[in-house]
Design a protein around this motif. Structure first.
Motif, PDB file in Angstrom:
ATOM      1  N   LEU A 161       0.826  -1.209   0.000  1.00  0.00           N
ATOM      2  CA  LEU A 161       0.000   0.000   0.000  1.00  0.00           C
ATOM      3  C   LEU A 161       0.858   1.256   0.000  1.00  0.00           C
ATOM      4  CD1 LEU A 161      -2.769   1.404   0.256  1.00  0.00           C
ATOM      5  CD2 LEU A 161      -2.581   1.105   2.736  1.00  0.00           C
ATOM      6  N   ALA A 162       1.917   1.255   0.800  1.00  0.00           N
ATOM      7  CA  ALA A 162       2.807   2.418   0.844  1.00  0.00           C
ATOM      8  C   ALA A 162       3.455   2.654  -0.511  1.00  0.00           C
ATOM      9  CB  ALA A 162       3.870   2.217   1.922  1.00  0.00           C
ATOM     10  N   HIS A 163       3.878   1.587  -1.178  1.00  0.00           N
ATOM     11  CA  HIS A 163       4.480   1.761  -2.503  1.00  0.00           C
ATOM     12  C   HIS A 163       3.486   2.371  -3.481  1.00  0.00           C
ATOM     13  CE1 HIS A 163       5.282   0.334  -6.656  1.00  0.00           C
ATOM     14  NE2 HIS A 163       6.481   0.792  -6.379  1.00  0.00           N
ATOM     15  N   ARG A 164       2.239   1.922  -3.430  1.00  0.00           N
ATOM     16  CA  ARG A 164       1.235   2.474  -4.352  1.00  0.00           C
ATOM     17  C   ARG A 164       0.992   3.955  -4.058  1.00  0.00           C
ATOM     18  NH1 ARG A 164      -2.029   1.192  -8.208  1.00  0.00           N
ATOM     19  NH2 ARG A 164      -4.094   2.131  -8.415  1.00  0.00           N
ATOM     20  N   ALA A 165       0.882   4.310  -2.792  1.00  0.00           N
ATOM     21  CA  ALA A 165       0.660   5.714  -2.445  1.00  0.00           C
ATOM     22  C   ALA A 165       1.862   6.567  -2.838  1.00  0.00           C
ATOM     23  CB  ALA A 165       0.379   5.838  -0.952  1.00  0.00           C
ATOM     24  N   TYR A 166       3.072   6.064  -2.589  1.00  0.00           N
ATOM     25  CA  TYR A 166       4.272   6.806  -2.997  1.00  0.00           C
ATOM     26  C   TYR A 166       4.331   6.960  -4.521  1.00  0.00           C
ATOM     27  CZ  TYR A 166       6.568   6.966   1.575  1.00  0.00           C
ATOM     28  OH  TYR A 166       6.903   7.253   2.874  1.00  0.00           O
ATOM     29  N   ALA A 176      -4.920  11.323  -5.258  1.00  0.00           N
ATOM     30  CA  ALA A 176      -5.005   9.891  -5.515  1.00  0.00           C
ATOM     31  C   ALA A 176      -4.258   9.097  -4.445  1.00  0.00           C
ATOM     32  CB  ALA A 176      -4.439   9.576  -6.896  1.00  0.00           C
ATOM     33  N   ALA A 177      -3.142   9.639  -3.956  1.00  0.00           N
ATOM     34  CA  ALA A 177      -2.416   8.967  -2.872  1.00  0.00           C
ATOM     35  C   ALA A 177      -3.294   8.890  -1.624  1.00  0.00           C
ATOM     36  CB  ALA A 177      -1.123   9.716  -2.569  1.00  0.00           C
ATOM     37  N   ARG A 178      -3.992   9.977  -1.329  1.00  0.00           N
ATOM     38  CA  ARG A 178      -4.889   9.968  -0.172  1.00  0.00           C
ATOM     39  C   ARG A 178      -6.005   8.935  -0.348  1.00  0.00           C
ATOM     40  NH1 ARG A 178      -4.594  15.975   0.072  1.00  0.00           N
ATOM     41  NH2 ARG A 178      -3.473  16.533   1.988  1.00  0.00           N
ATOM     42  N   ARG A 179      -6.572   8.903  -1.535  1.00  0.00           N
ATOM     43  CA  ARG A 179      -7.676   7.967  -1.756  1.00  0.00           C
ATOM     44  C   ARG A 179      -7.224   6.514  -1.641  1.00  0.00           C
ATOM     45  NH1 ARG A 179      -8.808  11.872  -5.594  1.00  0.00           N
ATOM     46  NH2 ARG A 179      -7.877  10.670  -7.292  1.00  0.00           N
ATOM     47  N   SER A 180      -6.026   6.227  -2.144  1.00  0.00           N
ATOM     48  CA  SER A 180      -5.527   4.848  -2.038  1.00  0.00           C
ATOM     49  C   SER A 180      -5.313   4.464  -0.576  1.00  0.00           C
ATOM     50  CB  SER A 180      -4.238   4.697  -2.839  1.00  0.00           C
ATOM     51  OG  SER A 180      -3.201   5.501  -2.303  1.00  0.00           O
ATOM     52  N   LEU A 181      -4.828   5.400   0.231  1.00  0.00           N
ATOM     53  CA  LEU A 181      -4.648   5.128   1.660  1.00  0.00           C
ATOM     54  C   LEU A 181      -5.980   5.031   2.381  1.00  0.00           C
ATOM     55  CD1 LEU A 181      -1.650   7.544   2.318  1.00  0.00           C
ATOM     56  CD2 LEU A 181      -1.568   5.044   2.350  1.00  0.00           C
ATOM     57  N   LEU A 182      -6.941   5.872   2.004  1.00  0.00           N
ATOM     58  CA  LEU A 182      -8.247   5.864   2.646  1.00  0.00           C
ATOM     59  C   LEU A 182      -8.974   4.544   2.418  1.00  0.00           C
ATOM     60  CD1 LEU A 182     -10.391   7.473   4.216  1.00  0.00           C
ATOM     61  CD2 LEU A 182     -11.213   8.355   2.019  1.00  0.00           C
ATOM     62  N   ALA A 223      -3.182   2.930  10.054  1.00  0.00           N
ATOM     63  CA  ALA A 223      -3.179   4.372  10.297  1.00  0.00           C
ATOM     64  C   ALA A 223      -1.759   4.934  10.279  1.00  0.00           C
ATOM     65  CB  ALA A 223      -3.858   4.674  11.626  1.00  0.00           C
ATOM     66  N   ALA A 224      -0.811   4.226  10.878  1.00  0.00           N
ATOM     67  CA  ALA A 224       0.574   4.704  10.903  1.00  0.00           C
ATOM     68  C   ALA A 224       1.163   4.739   9.501  1.00  0.00           C
ATOM     69  CB  ALA A 224       1.417   3.806  11.804  1.00  0.00           C
ATOM     70  N   THR A 225       0.813   3.776   8.653  1.00  0.00           N
ATOM     71  CA  THR A 225       1.289   3.791   7.267  1.00  0.00           C
ATOM     72  C   THR A 225       0.827   5.053   6.558  1.00  0.00           C
ATOM     73  OG1 THR A 225       1.309   1.370   7.146  1.00  0.00           O
ATOM     74  CG2 THR A 225       1.204   2.574   5.061  1.00  0.00           C
ATOM     75  N   ALA A 226      -0.434   5.418   6.750  1.00  0.00           N
ATOM     76  CA  ALA A 226      -0.958   6.634   6.124  1.00  0.00           C
ATOM     77  C   ALA A 226      -0.192   7.873   6.603  1.00  0.00           C
ATOM     78  CB  ALA A 226      -2.446   6.778   6.420  1.00  0.00           C
ATOM     79  N   LEU A 227       0.081   7.956   7.891  1.00  0.00           N
ATOM     80  CA  LEU A 227       0.784   9.123   8.428  1.00  0.00           C
ATOM     81  C   LEU A 227       2.231   9.178   7.933  1.00  0.00           C
ATOM     82  CD1 LEU A 227      -0.565   9.110  12.095  1.00  0.00           C
ATOM     83  CD2 LEU A 227      -1.079  10.779  10.320  1.00  0.00           C
ATOM     84  N   LEU A 228       2.893   8.042   7.878  1.00  0.00           N
ATOM     85  CA  LEU A 228       4.293   8.026   7.438  1.00  0.00           C
ATOM     86  C   LEU A 228       4.413   8.366   5.957  1.00  0.00           C
ATOM     87  CD1 LEU A 228       5.559   4.876   9.378  1.00  0.00           C
ATOM     88  CD2 LEU A 228       6.234   7.247   9.781  1.00  0.00           C
ATOM     89  N   ALA A 308       2.547  -3.641  -9.857  1.00  0.00           N
ATOM     90  CA  ALA A 308       3.866  -3.079  -9.563  1.00  0.00           C
ATOM     91  C   ALA A 308       4.156  -3.053  -8.069  1.00  0.00           C
ATOM     92  CB  ALA A 308       3.962  -1.661 -10.136  1.00  0.00           C
ATOM     93  N   SER A 309       3.111  -3.061  -7.232  1.00  0.00           N
ATOM     94  CA  SER A 309       3.303  -3.023  -5.782  1.00  0.00           C
ATOM     95  C   SER A 309       3.468  -4.413  -5.183  1.00  0.00           C
ATOM     96  CB  SER A 309       2.109  -2.318  -5.115  1.00  0.00           C
ATOM     97  OG  SER A 309       1.976  -0.998  -5.576  1.00  0.00           O
ATOM     98  N   LEU A 310       3.191  -5.436  -5.968  1.00  0.00           N
ATOM     99  CA  LEU A 310       3.262  -6.809  -5.437  1.00  0.00           C
ATOM    100  C   LEU A 310       4.663  -7.194  -4.973  1.00  0.00           C
ATOM    101  CD1 LEU A 310       1.761  -9.430  -4.859  1.00  0.00           C
ATOM    102  CD2 LEU A 310       2.202 -10.129  -7.226  1.00  0.00           C
ATOM    103  N   PRO A 311       5.746  -6.920  -5.725  1.00  0.00           N
ATOM    104  CA  PRO A 311       7.080  -7.284  -5.224  1.00  0.00           C
ATOM    105  C   PRO A 311       7.429  -6.596  -3.907  1.00  0.00           C
ATOM    106  CG  PRO A 311       7.170  -6.805  -7.574  1.00  0.00           C
ATOM    107  CD  PRO A 311       5.818  -6.378  -7.103  1.00  0.00           C
ATOM    108  N   TYR A 312       6.966  -5.372  -3.718  1.00  0.00           N
ATOM    109  CA  TYR A 312       7.242  -4.673  -2.465  1.00  0.00           C
ATOM    110  C   TYR A 312       6.503  -5.335  -1.300  1.00  0.00           C
ATOM    111  CZ  TYR A 312       9.336  -1.043  -5.329  1.00  0.00           C
ATOM    112  OH  TYR A 312      10.131  -0.362  -6.218  1.00  0.00           O
ATOM    113  N   ALA A 313       5.269  -5.776  -1.554  1.00  0.00           N
ATOM    114  CA  ALA A 313       4.533  -6.494  -0.517  1.00  0.00           C
ATOM    115  C   ALA A 313       5.222  -7.812  -0.182  1.00  0.00           C
ATOM    116  CB  ALA A 313       3.099  -6.743  -0.982  1.00  0.00           C
ATOM    117  N   LEU A 314       5.698  -8.509  -1.201  1.00  0.00           N
ATOM    118  CA  LEU A 314       6.398  -9.776  -0.981  1.00  0.00           C
ATOM    119  C   LEU A 314       7.695  -9.553  -0.214  1.00  0.00           C
ATOM    120  CD1 LEU A 314       6.321 -12.801  -1.604  1.00  0.00           C
ATOM    121  CD2 LEU A 314       7.563 -12.324  -3.718  1.00  0.00           C
TER     122      LEU A 314
END
Length: 497
Positions: A161-166, A176-182, A223-228, A308-314
């Protein structure tokens, strides 16, 4: 006749001679398209250390291989880059003003992020008495398995999720970053809580206290992921401070269970409210309406791919498993009675602050190497020297943190010998993995770390040896594999731009 002017036949004396028509240049006199391109890109080509830099520039300009074959008569962008590299003499002019370095960051900010990463671990200190009970079927302290299962799911989900928002932030679309986190943070929290409940339900007796703690842990991670991601480290630190202070007091004096529960719920509520406020749409006007048309169309047609975010999750899952095994090594050998006392995990978490800063220092040093090197081999030597310095600095920081946490943590076994060597090798795996991510080789890092996590799991399940020796062998093998990949990547000049 010697003094007369010769005139063409049929012309009259009172007319001027005709102006001759301009002749077209023969084909051999036409300018070479390659020379024109070399002249247009002269400054960039002259400063290039390797033809790959030129190829990257050509591709970024939108030149396809078909266009290159038609215009310049060469096979592709790499062949054109090599031709341009040969035609332009190397020179490295000094810039007129200060050199722009996008990798210059402050050490204090990175250390703050490391502290913020580690502070939630103190929540387990406050929650330990609430999870009291007999050991489970695996011989672990009560509630350990549901908590670990929920934590692994949370780390995996939130890393992706963090990779997608970044990625959205990198495209300049903060909305769009906010919406993905929300949308993503609550979904990850629900998934982590459900996994903890399912794992706890497989035991003979469901530990609802552990399930509740795991649910709170899942909500915090989201929540902490969204703030960071949104750069609110200081706000997160402020809301965690009361809980951290209570945990320090609990290490020294007895704290009532009601006070422990209040501190935990208060911190969780504060982080959740801050995270929701950060990603919620602005009041009074529609966020989508305020965006330019180009941004709105990009949301659906040119946004980052979910895959594209799957390798980061793995990678988050694999490294999470490796860190948990390092934390549980003493419990599995019977040298530690509580999962709360995990100085290895605390040291690794705190070291992420220096690790992040040293990654920036390496990227800054690689840019300096590009400016000072005149050949690919000289550049490779410069980057190898830089990466060795940065990795040595990180391992020194990890060593100091490991010794400090082991000495200060109550009832924690000392760290030395095989245990310390395995921890330092795990540090090499984590840092080189992050470095490979910065090079764009996240899939390679995820594959190596996943293989290491799987090998360590199989060895522990089959009781193939001491957990500390297993960790030493697995971490050493993974560290060697990733170090080899890093050395190969160091020669790719385009990876450092």
């Amino acid at each position: 006749m010697s003094g007369s002017i010769w005139m063409p036949p049929g012309s009259r004396p009172d007319t001027l001679p005709a102006i001759p028509r301009q002749r077209t240049k023969p084909s051999w006199a036409q300018p070479d398209p390659l020379d024109e391109l070399a002249e247009r890109l002269d400054d960039f080509i002259a400063a290039a250390v390797h033809p790959d830099e030129i190829a990257a520039l050509l591709e970024s300009d939108g030149l396809s291989d078909d266009q290159i074959r038609e215009r310049y008569g060469v096979k592709n962008s790499f062949a054109l880059a090599e031709e341009l590299y040969e035609r332009v003499e190397r020179r490295y002019p000094e810039p007129d003003g200060p050199v722009h370095d996008p990798w210059q960051v402050g050490l204090l900010g990175c250390l703050l992020r490391g502290v913020v990463f580690a502070l939630p671990g103190l929540g387990y200190v406050l929650g330990a008495p609430l999870l009291a009970g007999p050991r489970d079927d695996f011989g672990l302290p009560a509630g350990t398995v549901p908590l670990l299962a929920g934590a692994l799911v949370g780390w995996t989900w939130n890393q992706g999720l963090a990779h997608r928002a970044y990625s959205w932030l990198g495209l300049g679309d903060r909305g769009a970053a906010r919406r993905s986190l929300l949308l993503g943070a609550p979904a990850g929290a629900l998934l982590g809580a459900l996994v903890a409940l399912i794992v706890a339900g497989t035991a003979a007796k469901v530990d609802m206290a552990a399930v509740a703690f795991a649910a709170g842990q899942a909500c915090y991670l989201g929540a902490a992921t969204a703030l960071l991601v949104m750069g609110r480290e200081r706000a997160l630190l402020a809301v965690l401070s009361p809980m951290a202070a209570g945990a320090v007091v609990a290490l020294i004096h007895s704290v009532p269970d009601a006070a422990r529960l209040t501190l935990l719920l208060g911190s969780l509520t504060g982080v959740a409210v801050l995270g929701l406020r950060e990603v919620a749409p602005p009041k009074g006007r529609g966020e989508l309406r305020d965006q330019p048309q180009s941004t709105r169309s990009r949301d659906t047609t040119m946004g980052p791919r979910l895959s594209a975010s799957l390798p980061y999750a793995l990678f988050g899952l694999a490294t999470g498993v490796l860190v948990l095994y390092a934390a549980l090594g003493d419990i599995l050998t019977g040298e530690q009675r509580s999962a709360v006392a995990a100085p290895a995990a605390v040291a690794l978490t705190l070291s992420m602050g220096p690790a992040e800063w040293l990654l920036y220092r390496f990227r800054s040093g690689s840019l300096a190497g590009l400016r000072s090197s005149s050949t690919p081999r000289a550049f490779w030597r410069a980057t190898v020297n830089t990466v060795l310095k940065c990795l040595s600095g990180y391992l020194l920081a990890l060593l100091v943190l490991s010794l400090a946490t082991s000495a200060l943590w109550p009832h924690a076994p000392g760290i030395a010998g095989v245990r310390l060597a395995g921890l330092l090798l795990l540090g090499v795996v984590l840092w080189t993995g992050l470095l490979l991510q910065s090079f764009g080789a996240v899939l390679s890092a995820a594959a190596i770390c996943s293989a290491a996590a799987l090998a360590q799991t199989l060895a522990l399940v089959t009781h193939s040896g001491s957990p500390h020796w297993i960790g030493l062998i697995v971490h050493g093998t993974a560290a060697l594999a990733q170090a080899t990949l890093v050395c190969a990547q160091l020669g790719r000049v385009t990876a450092h731009r």
